[in-house]
Design a protein around this motif. Structure first.
Motif, short mmCIF file in Angstrom:
data_model
loop_
_atom_site.label_atom_id
_atom_site.label_comp_id
_atom_site.label_asym_id
_atom_site.label_seq_id
_atom_site.Cartn_x
_atom_site.Cartn_y
_atom_site.Cartn_z
N LEU A 28 -3.64 59.53 -14.45
CA LEU A 28 -3.50 58.08 -14.32
C LEU A 28 -2.33 57.53 -15.13
N GLU A 29 -1.92 58.24 -16.18
CA GLU A 29 -0.74 57.84 -16.93
C GLU A 29 0.50 57.91 -16.03
N VAL A 30 0.60 58.95 -15.23
CA VAL A 30 1.72 59.10 -14.29
C VAL A 30 1.68 57.97 -13.25
N LEU A 31 0.49 57.65 -12.75
CA LEU A 31 0.36 56.54 -11.79
C LEU A 31 0.78 55.22 -12.44
N HIS A 32 0.36 55.00 -13.67
CA HIS A 32 0.77 53.78 -14.40
C HIS A 32 2.29 53.67 -14.46
N LEU A 33 2.96 54.75 -14.86
CA LEU A 33 4.41 54.72 -14.98
C LEU A 33 5.08 54.49 -13.62
N CYS A 34 4.51 55.05 -12.57
CA CYS A 34 5.06 54.84 -11.22
C CYS A 34 4.90 53.38 -10.79
N ILE A 35 3.75 52.80 -11.07
CA ILE A 35 3.54 51.38 -10.72
C ILE A 35 4.50 50.50 -11.51
N GLN A 36 4.66 50.78 -12.81
CA GLN A 36 5.60 50.01 -13.63
C GLN A 36 7.01 50.03 -13.04
N TYR A 59 -3.00 48.78 -21.02
CA TYR A 59 -3.46 48.78 -19.63
C TYR A 59 -4.68 49.68 -19.49
N GLU A 60 -5.32 49.57 -18.35
CA GLU A 60 -6.44 50.45 -18.02
C GLU A 60 -6.59 50.50 -16.51
N PHE A 61 -7.29 51.50 -16.05
CA PHE A 61 -7.73 51.60 -14.67
C PHE A 61 -9.25 51.50 -14.71
N PHE A 62 -9.84 50.95 -13.67
CA PHE A 62 -11.29 50.94 -13.61
C PHE A 62 -11.77 50.89 -12.17
N ILE A 63 -12.97 51.42 -11.96
CA ILE A 63 -13.62 51.39 -10.66
C ILE A 63 -14.76 50.40 -10.74
N ALA A 64 -14.79 49.46 -9.80
CA ALA A 64 -15.82 48.42 -9.79
C ALA A 64 -15.87 47.78 -8.40
N ASN A 65 -16.85 46.91 -8.20
CA ASN A 65 -16.93 46.16 -6.95
C ASN A 65 -15.81 45.13 -6.86
N ASN A 66 -15.48 44.50 -7.99
CA ASN A 66 -14.39 43.54 -8.07
C ASN A 66 -13.92 43.46 -9.51
N THR A 67 -12.91 42.66 -9.77
CA THR A 67 -12.33 42.62 -11.12
C THR A 67 -13.27 42.04 -12.16
N PHE A 112 -9.01 49.56 -9.63
CA PHE A 112 -8.14 48.49 -10.12
C PHE A 112 -7.29 49.00 -11.28
N TYR A 113 -6.12 48.39 -11.40
CA TYR A 113 -5.20 48.65 -12.51
C TYR A 113 -4.98 47.31 -13.18
N LEU A 114 -5.33 47.22 -14.45
CA LEU A 114 -5.13 45.99 -15.23
C LEU A 114 -4.02 46.26 -16.24
N PHE A 115 -2.97 45.48 -16.15
CA PHE A 115 -1.85 45.60 -17.07
C PHE A 115 -1.70 44.31 -17.85
N ASP A 116 -1.59 44.41 -19.16
CA ASP A 116 -1.37 43.27 -20.06
C ASP A 116 -2.63 42.42 -20.13
N SER A 158 -3.08 39.38 -17.83
CA SER A 158 -4.06 39.91 -16.86
C SER A 158 -3.47 40.12 -15.47
N TRP A 159 -2.57 41.07 -15.37
CA TRP A 159 -2.04 41.46 -14.07
C TRP A 159 -2.99 42.48 -13.46
N TYR A 160 -3.72 42.09 -12.44
CA TYR A 160 -4.65 42.98 -11.75
C TYR A 160 -4.02 43.47 -10.45
N PHE A 161 -4.13 44.77 -10.23
CA PHE A 161 -3.66 45.37 -8.99
C PHE A 161 -4.80 46.21 -8.42
#
Length: 140
Positions: free
Chosen positions: A33-41, A52-60, A93-97, A101-104
C-alpha cells in the motif's frame, strides 16, 4: 501480475464539481500500500507531506473499519492484490492529510489481471479524466 485500479475523489476537500474525475492505475498485485500511496500522489500531483491511511469500510464515516496505516504496519505488509475482492458492500478508501481530509475511493476495474509487459514501468497511470484537485487552493 498487474491489476488495474480506479481512483476516484470521494469527499472532504474534493470539489463536488469534479465528480467525473478519476485515474486508472496499473500496479503489480504484489505491490504494498505504500507503493500505491506514492503512485496516487504522483497521479494527482500532491506534495507527499502529510500522514495517510487506507481503510476498508461501507463508507468514509463507518465506525467499523479495517485500517492499514503506520501503527499496524499494514502499509508495508499487505499486497494490493490481497485486498480484492472486498467484502459485500465494502469499499477501499485512501485518506490523505487528516486536516484537509482528502478521501479517495479505490476500486478494481473489470479489466482482467494481466502479465507485466516488457519495457513497461509499473505502477503507472493508464487513463486520466478531469483536472487534478488543487492541494493548496488560494483562499483569499
Amino acid at each position: 501480475m498487474i491489476i488495474t485500479l480506479k481512483i476516484e475523489g470521494a469527499y472532504g476537500s474534493f470539489d463536488p464539481a469534479s465528480k467525473d474525475w478519476y485515474r486508472l492505475i496499473e500496479i503489480p498485485t504484489n505491490s504494498n500500500l505504500e507503493v500505491l500511496h506514492l503512485c496516487i500522489q504522483k497521479a494527482i500531483d500532491f506534495d507527499n507531506d502529510h500522514m495517510y491511511e487506507f481503510f476498508i469500510a461501507n463508507n468514509t464515516r463507518s465506525r467499523e473499519k479495517t485500517r492499514f496505516d503506520n501503527e499496524n504496519a499494514g502499509l508495508w505488509d499487505v499486497p494490493v492484490g490481497q485486498l480484492f475482492p472486498l467484502g459485500k458492500h465494502k469499499k477501499l478508501f485512501y485518506l490523505f492529510d487528516y486536516g484537509d481530509s482528502w478521501y479517495f475511493r479505490i476500486s478494481r476495474t473489470r479489466r482482467k489481471i494481466k502479465a507485466e509487459q516488457p519495457g513497461t514501468s509499473y505502477p503507472h497511470v493508464v487513463e486520466a479524466v478531469g483536472k487534478n484537485p488543487v492541494q493548496y487552493p488560494a483562499y483569499f
